[in-house]
Design a protein around this motif. Structure first.
Motif, PDB file in Angstrom:
ATOM      1  N   THR A  77       0.839  -1.195   0.000  1.00 38.33           N
ATOM      2  CA  THR A  77       0.000   0.000   0.000  1.00 38.33           C
ATOM      3  C   THR A  77       0.879   1.252   0.000  1.00 38.33           C
ATOM      4  O   THR A  77       2.002   1.236   0.497  1.00 38.33           O
ATOM      5  CB  THR A  77      -0.955   0.026   1.208  1.00 38.33           C
ATOM      6  OG1 THR A  77      -0.224   0.283   2.416  1.00 38.33           O
ATOM      7  CG2 THR A  77      -1.715  -1.295   1.326  1.00 38.33           C
ATOM      8  N   GLY A  78       0.332   2.316  -0.588  1.00 40.11           N
ATOM      9  CA  GLY A  78       1.153   3.512  -0.781  1.00 40.11           C
ATOM     10  C   GLY A  78       2.348   3.205  -1.659  1.00 40.11           C
ATOM     11  O   GLY A  78       3.439   3.745  -1.480  1.00 40.11           O
ATOM     12  N   ALA A 102       0.904   2.691   3.537  1.00 39.52           N
ATOM     13  CA  ALA A 102       0.265   3.954   3.187  1.00 39.52           C
ATOM     14  C   ALA A 102       0.047   4.840   4.414  1.00 39.52           C
ATOM     15  O   ALA A 102      -0.275   4.358   5.506  1.00 39.52           O
ATOM     16  CB  ALA A 102      -1.073   3.692   2.505  1.00 39.52           C
ATOM     17  N   ASP A 130      -2.764   2.474  -4.262  1.00 38.51           N
ATOM     18  CA  ASP A 130      -2.632   3.903  -3.992  1.00 38.51           C
ATOM     19  C   ASP A 130      -3.915   4.585  -4.425  1.00 38.51           C
ATOM     20  O   ASP A 130      -4.794   3.955  -5.044  1.00 38.51           O
ATOM     21  CB  ASP A 130      -1.429   4.500  -4.736  1.00 38.51           C
ATOM     22  CG  ASP A 130      -0.622   5.445  -3.851  1.00 38.51           C
ATOM     23  OD1 ASP A 130      -1.249   6.229  -3.106  1.00 38.51           O
ATOM     24  OD2 ASP A 130       0.612   5.397  -3.907  1.00 38.51           O
ATOM     25  N   ALA A 165      -0.210   8.111 -10.234  1.00 42.51           N
ATOM     26  CA  ALA A 165       0.044   6.836  -9.570  1.00 42.51           C
ATOM     27  C   ALA A 165      -0.044   5.686 -10.564  1.00 42.51           C
ATOM     28  O   ALA A 165       0.781   4.760 -10.550  1.00 42.51           O
ATOM     29  CB  ALA A 165      -0.945   6.640  -8.428  1.00 42.51           C
TER      30      ALA A 165
END
Length: 257
Positions: free
Chosen positions: A14-15, A88, A39, A45
């Motif tokens: 994540t992120g 994230a 994301d 992204a």
């Protein structure tokens, strides 16, 4: 160079299109894993994910329904799930008396509730894997506090509790859960903080690094995203099979005092 990873594994980061998440996704890909990155669904992204050859999962982790669909979407896209990296997050700096309540809610959801939900949804896949790994990217602020960061620090402290509890429950089911706690890392988020503090304090960016961000560190140098990714690579490797519930400080000696 790989770290003895089981071949044919899949990861969700994540992120994963900037900063620590991007560096970790790249490292896991280079270690031989199939990688999906999650994301916010923005053109920039998607462009990063496409350029790197990652599967892209567009999701807003402040929304419970997005968390619920993210894991099955990743599993379908990369053919399983053996590694979950909860990375994230975002930052907002303000005194408690002025901290926006909606920002508090969003930060705790993205950085604490979402890792819980994603771990919960990933649980059966990690159990079936036989070599499943959860890596929670916390922060040195999971160990210590600083003023004006109440939501961030509260969430990161909670991540340590989540990590330890999940590790105890996952142990007999054949997978591990660990947390990494880096000091300041040279990410776009931190670069923006440096620039903001340089303006408000009337000092140079280099002075912000040395006298503000690295004041408590023994090593007066910002970490790079690749440094965190290298540790994550080890944590998900076969060699780390006996490590679970660990809180791994990558803190430049910050907590040695």
């Amino acid at each position: 160079m790989t770290t003895g990873l089981q071949e044919d594994r899949a990861a969700l980061v994540t992120g994963g299109t900037s900063g620590i998440g991007l560096a970790t996704a790249r490292r896991l890909r280079d270690d031989g894993l199939r990688v999906a990155v999650l994301d916010l669904d923005r053109p920039a992204a998607r462009e990063v994910a496409d350029a790197e050859g990652f599967v892209f999962i567009g999701a807003d982790l402040s929304r419970r329904e997005d968390c619920a669909r993210a894991v099955p979407q990743a599993v379908a896209a990369v053919g399983g799930l053996d590694v979950l990296v909860n990375n994230a997050g975002f930052q907002h700096i303000a005194p408690i008396a002025e901290f926006p309540e909606d920002t508090w809610d969003a930060m705790l959801h993205v950085m604490l509730t979402a890792p819980f939900l994603l771990t919960r949804y990933a649980w059966p896949h990690l159990r079936r894997s036989g070599h499943g790994r959860v890596v929670n990217v916390a922060s040195i602020h999971a160990q210590v506090a600083s003023p004006f960061k109440a939501a961030y620090i509260s969430a990161k402290h909670g991540v340590i509790g989540l990590t330890r509890t999940a590790a105890l429950e996952a142990g007999e089911q054949g997978f591990t859960v660990n947390a990494i706690c880096p000091a300041y890392v040279r990410t776009p988020l931190v670069e923006n903080q440096i620039a903001d503090q340089a303006r408000t304090r009337g000092i140079s960016a280099a002075d912000v690094e040395q006298t503000v961000m690295l004041e408590s560190a023994a090593i007066k140098r910002l970490l790079e995203p690749q440094d965190v990714a290298a540790l994550a690579s080890y944590v998900v490797s076969r060699a780390a099979w006996g490590m679970t519930g660990a809180v791994l400080d990558l803190d430049l000696g910050w907590t040695a005092r």
